[in-house]
Design an enzyme around this catalytic site. Structure first.
Site, PDB file in Angstrom:
ATOM      1  N   ASP A  49       7.848  -4.561   3.055  1.00  0.00           N
ATOM      2  CA  ASP A  49       8.010  -3.564   1.990  1.00  0.00           C
ATOM      3  C   ASP A  49       7.337  -2.238   2.310  1.00  0.00           C
ATOM      4  O   ASP A  49       7.903  -1.168   2.048  1.00  0.00           O
ATOM      5  CB  ASP A  49       7.514  -4.122   0.653  1.00  0.00           C
ATOM      6  N   HIS A  83       2.736  -5.051   7.779  1.00  0.00           N
ATOM      7  CA  HIS A  83       3.901  -4.359   7.222  1.00  0.00           C
ATOM      8  C   HIS A  83       3.867  -4.167   5.714  1.00  0.00           C
ATOM      9  O   HIS A  83       4.755  -3.530   5.158  1.00  0.00           O
ATOM     10  CB  HIS A  83       5.174  -5.104   7.616  1.00  0.00           C
ATOM     11  N   HIS A  84       2.870  -4.725   5.029  1.00  0.00           N
ATOM     12  CA  HIS A  84       2.777  -4.530   3.577  1.00  0.00           C
ATOM     13  C   HIS A  84       1.995  -3.276   3.205  1.00  0.00           C
ATOM     14  O   HIS A  84       2.010  -2.878   2.029  1.00  0.00           O
ATOM     15  CB  HIS A  84       2.106  -5.728   2.913  1.00  0.00           C
ATOM     16  N   ALA A  85       1.285  -2.665   4.145  1.00  0.00           N
ATOM     17  CA  ALA A  85       0.497  -1.474   3.826  1.00  0.00           C
ATOM     18  C   ALA A  85       1.426  -0.320   3.448  1.00  0.00           C
ATOM     19  O   ALA A  85       2.319   0.047   4.208  1.00  0.00           O
ATOM     20  CB  ALA A  85      -0.375  -1.088   5.015  1.00  0.00           C
ATOM     21  N   HIS A  86       1.212   0.225   2.268  1.00  0.00           N
ATOM     22  CA  HIS A  86       2.009   1.340   1.753  1.00  0.00           C
ATOM     23  C   HIS A  86       1.359   2.661   2.145  1.00  0.00           C
ATOM     24  O   HIS A  86       0.202   2.691   2.571  1.00  0.00           O
ATOM     25  CB  HIS A  86       2.101   1.227   0.233  1.00  0.00           C
TER      26      HIS A  86
END
Length: 324
Positions: free
Chosen positions: A173, A131-134
């Site tokens: 994020d 879930h941190h991969a932008h």
């Protein structure tokens, strides 16, 4: 367990691929072995009731799947191995062909989990939750945002309301950023206020939790919050990121959940979301412990709780219950 009882309850779909685990350099901090150890642990736990689950093997995601949430430049650089040194450092990994194939496969696993959940009502991956991969970059051991890709595909397939329940100890994020302007996806994140990332994004609902929170206080906040969100969103699909890094023994978490607390958490989310009429797709999220067996045991609480809820919904007794 009798054959009659087995036949009365359809199997729960569990998604796994041996390619979820690849070799990493010695002493690398990411616990890559947890994926294979979790599969072996679940096989042992289900040895006497193997037909209670159906193991589903996913295929790798396609490039067009990745482009649904990531920029063309980032996807090209990641797939071609031309990421800068700085970009690789931000990801937590040195790029390799094996890492690329493993990452694309893990996204395919979550795509498969969502499809199985929409067909059956409930499904669980043995990986996922990056879930941190932008959109434009990797971050915090997250190379491709599998939750984002799978939620986007669900929208393309006609789902009109998606709820992402992110209970990893770190804020989701990247997922929050991906869906910041998408009203059909509601992002909920319960996370340790003091933890990574230092710069938080804005989820649809963020619930920052104080350092040291234990089972009872955590579960009380979760129950209140989830009920309000389910009433508000009325989702058709819930993607549940069940990170176990809120555990008291996790080396990157700041919360104090127990094994029993994790089981109760997983069961509550799955049970309430299914009762609200949503299909539920589960991914395992983060967990960081050098004791891989202990870490895999924590992750297995998701699959144990899911199977208990699944069987009880089909008129069969639970197999596990909360650990002692």
């Amino acid at each position: 367990m009798s054959h009659v009882a087995e036949a009365a309850c359809p199997p729960l779909a569990l998604i796994h691929h041996p390619g979820y685990r690849i070799a990493l350099p010695e002493k690398h901090p990411f616990p890559m072995d947890k994926f294979s150890v979790l599969k072996r642990l679940l096989d042992r736990q289900l040895a006497d009731c193997a037909r209670a689950v159906e193991w589903v093997m996913p295929q790798p995601a396609e490039e067009e799947d990745l482009l649904s949430v990531h920029t063309r430049r980032y996807v090209h650089e990641f797939l071609s191995g031309t990421l800068s040194h700085q970009a690789q450092r931000r990801s937590g990994f040195v790029w390799s062909e094996a890492l690329r194939e493993r990452s694309v496969l893990a996204v395919g696993g979550t795509l498969t989990t969502v499809r199985e959940a929409l067909t059956r009502g409930l499904a669980c991956n043995t990986a996922g939750g990056t879930h941190h991969a932008h959109p434009e970059a990797a971050s915090g051991y997250c190379l491709l945002n599998d939750i984002g890709v799978a939620a986007h595909q669900a929208l393309e397939d006609g789902v009109t309301r998606v709820l992402i329940v992110d209970l990893d100890v770190h804020q989701g994020d990247g997922t929050a950023l991906i869906f910041a302007d998408e009203p059909r996806v509601f992002t909920l994140s319960l996370h340790a206020e003091s933890n990574f990332p230092a710069r938080k994004q804005k989820s649809d609902l963020d619930v920052p939790l104080p350092k040291g929170m234990g089972d009872e206080d955590y579960l009380a906040v979760l129950e209140r919050t989830l009920e309000a969100v389910l009433t508000r969103v009325q989702p058709e699909l819930v993607i549940f990121d069940a990170g176990v890094d809120p555990h008291a023994a996790d080396r990157l978490g700041h919360l104090e959940l127990s094994d029993r607390g994790l089981y109760r958490r997983e069961r509550h989310v799955i049970e309430r979301c299914r009762a609200a009429g949503a299909a539920v797709a589960c991914v395992i999220g983060g967990g960081y412990d050098r004791d891989i067996e202990a870490l895999a045991w924590r992750h297995s609480q998701l699959h144990r709780a899911a199977l208990d809820v699944w069987r009880e919904a089909h008129g069969q007794p639970a197999l596990f219950g909360p650990p002692d």
